[in-house]
Design a protein around this motif. Sequence first.
Motif, short mmCIF file in Angstrom:
data_model
loop_
_atom_site.label_atom_id
_atom_site.label_comp_id
_atom_site.label_asym_id
_atom_site.label_seq_id
_atom_site.Cartn_x
_atom_site.Cartn_y
_atom_site.Cartn_z
N TYR A 269 -0.87 22.16 1.02
CA TYR A 269 -0.25 21.70 2.54
C TYR A 269 1.00 22.44 2.60
CZ TYR A 269 -0.29 19.27 6.81
OH TYR A 269 -0.02 19.07 8.03
N LEU A 270 1.96 22.21 1.51
CA LEU A 270 3.21 23.00 1.57
C LEU A 270 3.39 24.41 1.51
CD1 LEU A 270 6.33 23.12 1.51
CD2 LEU A 270 6.02 22.67 -0.93
N ARG A 301 -7.12 23.27 -1.56
CA ARG A 301 -7.34 23.64 -0.29
C ARG A 301 -6.62 24.84 0.16
NH1 ARG A 301 -7.05 17.51 2.12
NH2 ARG A 301 -7.93 16.54 0.25
N SER A 302 -7.19 25.63 1.03
CA SER A 302 -6.60 27.10 1.33
C SER A 302 -6.11 26.77 2.90
CB SER A 302 -7.35 28.19 1.28
OG SER A 302 -6.86 29.39 1.69
N TYR A 303 -4.92 27.14 3.24
CA TYR A 303 -4.48 26.94 4.94
C TYR A 303 -3.85 28.32 5.21
CZ TYR A 303 -4.68 21.86 4.39
OH TYR A 303 -5.12 20.51 3.98
N ALA A 308 7.35 30.63 9.45
CA ALA A 308 7.78 29.43 9.96
C ALA A 308 6.68 28.41 10.32
CB ALA A 308 8.59 29.73 11.12
N PHE A 309 5.89 28.17 9.31
CA PHE A 309 4.52 27.30 9.52
C PHE A 309 4.96 26.05 9.49
CE2 PHE A 309 4.66 28.51 4.84
CZ PHE A 309 4.76 27.27 4.09
N CYS A 374 6.37 39.87 0.17
CA CYS A 374 5.62 38.85 -0.45
C CYS A 374 4.34 38.84 0.51
CB CYS A 374 6.31 37.56 -0.07
SG CYS A 374 5.47 36.14 -0.50
N ILE A 375 3.18 38.79 -0.02
CA ILE A 375 1.80 38.80 0.78
C ILE A 375 1.26 37.33 0.70
CG2 ILE A 375 1.47 41.43 0.07
CD1 ILE A 375 -0.60 40.15 -1.81
N HIS A 376 1.91 36.30 -0.01
CA HIS A 376 1.49 35.02 0.27
C HIS A 376 0.34 34.65 -0.47
CE1 HIS A 376 4.87 35.46 3.17
NE2 HIS A 376 3.79 36.40 3.77
N CYS A 377 0.12 35.29 -1.52
CA CYS A 377 -1.20 35.11 -2.44
C CYS A 377 -1.04 33.86 -3.41
CB CYS A 377 -1.35 36.46 -3.17
SG CYS A 377 -0.07 36.65 -4.54
N ASN A 378 0.15 33.39 -3.51
CA ASN A 378 0.36 32.32 -4.26
C ASN A 378 0.13 32.51 -5.64
OD1 ASN A 378 1.39 30.44 -2.26
ND2 ASN A 378 -0.50 30.40 -1.30
N ARG A 379 -0.14 33.62 -6.19
CA ARG A 379 -0.39 33.82 -7.57
C ARG A 379 0.80 33.80 -8.38
NH1 ARG A 379 -3.58 39.37 -7.73
NH2 ARG A 379 -2.98 39.44 -5.33
N CYS A 380 2.00 33.51 -7.92
CA CYS A 380 3.31 32.95 -8.44
C CYS A 380 2.86 31.46 -8.84
CB CYS A 380 4.24 33.16 -7.53
SG CYS A 380 4.22 32.31 -5.90
N MET A 381 2.15 30.71 -8.20
CA MET A 381 2.19 29.30 -8.78
C MET A 381 1.58 29.06 -10.19
SD MET A 381 0.57 27.95 -5.00
CE MET A 381 0.45 26.32 -5.63
N PRO A 382 0.48 29.65 -10.69
CA PRO A 382 0.31 29.56 -11.99
C PRO A 382 1.21 29.95 -13.02
CG PRO A 382 -1.50 30.34 -10.47
CD PRO A 382 -0.48 30.38 -9.83
N THR A 383 1.97 30.94 -12.80
CA THR A 383 3.12 31.28 -13.56
C THR A 383 3.99 30.24 -14.19
OG1 THR A 383 4.56 32.09 -12.05
CG2 THR A 383 2.63 33.53 -12.55
N ILE A 384 3.87 29.11 -13.50
CA ILE A 384 4.78 28.15 -13.94
C ILE A 384 4.65 27.67 -15.34
CG2 ILE A 384 5.19 26.91 -11.64
CD1 ILE A 384 3.11 24.83 -12.83
#
Length: 394
Positions: A269-270, A301-303, A308-309, A374-384
């Motif tokens: 959601y963020l 979930r995918s949003y 500026a969402f 940035c294409i907002h694919c969020n594949r950066c998230m699992p790189t934590i």
Amino acid sequence: MAHTAPPPPPDVLAPARLGPLTLRNRIIKAATFEGRTPDALVTDELIEYHRRPAAGGVGMTTVAYCAVAPEGRTERRQIWMRPEAVPGLRRLTDAIHAEGAAVSAQLGHAGPVADARSNGLPALAPGRLLSPVSLRLSKPATEADIARVTRAHADAARIAIESGFDAVEIHFGHNYLASSFLSPKLNRRTDGYGGSLENRAKVARGIARAVRDEVGDRIAITAKLNMEDGVPGGFGIDESIEVARFLQDDGSVDALELTAGSSLLNAMYLFRGDAPIKEFAAHFPQPQRLGIRLLGKQFLRSYPYEEAFLLESARRFRAALDLPLILLGGITRRETMDRAMTEGFEFVAMARALLREPDLIARIAADGDVRSSCIHCNRCMPTIYTGTHCPLTD
């Protein structure tokens, strides 16, 4: 009678005051867990992670998730504020200052978001909650626990000053400890910390007051506040505005960064954009990997992404408050930054776009038509798990 024209909105790239601090511009690198502290201490890799956007033009960068207590870490490799951390933190702040930027420490207690299995300590929460991370029940926080954690935030803020930080950001979002107390879905207590909003807000207000009393005006104090949890029965906008008013009236913070979502119940959601379920699953052994692949869509979930969402929700806070506000969420272009200034927001915060391009602000300053890649694919998230970065730049 002649009408006086309203003053023009501020230039987002011009210097600005944040409490006692003057930033070189109004753009803040938002906190994102860096995944570069294997021993819960600063590393050269962590310093470089923050040095790059500082050199790239941000006004301030934010060191993520500086836990105030060992059990308040999201997992054991997260920095926690203690004397042993000061020399490394001082090296980090010196490196940021050498690039002309300011630096903030995000102080927080993960509460029910903490991985009790990794930390080797029970996670604290308003009541008994099953953690989807550790699959363990949390420990209901006692009054003594709340007093200890409140004091720990003040102590951590003092350590931040000793370490050379210019500001601290108190984490009141994402169902971390203070946020979980705010949530009527997670906080079912019947004592003085449950029930009414005034009771549920005591933890957040007490922490902010303790930090202010400890540091005075030696550094800037911001708070990251959920506008809404994004789950039925959770903390919502109307109550959040009231909590923001409490903090404003208390005089305990210099600005609020407005966020949303629950790390426990609705993390995407963020973030908005694609949900990288396959990439997350790859970091886990079987059978967890299969479970994430099969059931991940229920949690991640995918949003749809849009620029500026969070602005529509944040406008309600701007209309209700005099306190300076930091707009977060889908800020990637100069025109969006200018729009935020026009609508009365004092600062903007960015995260994912700066992972892809740490020099984005310098490029925007040189050419206002520059677009983020940035294409907002969020594949950066699992790189934590391996060191947070944009995998598209590998």
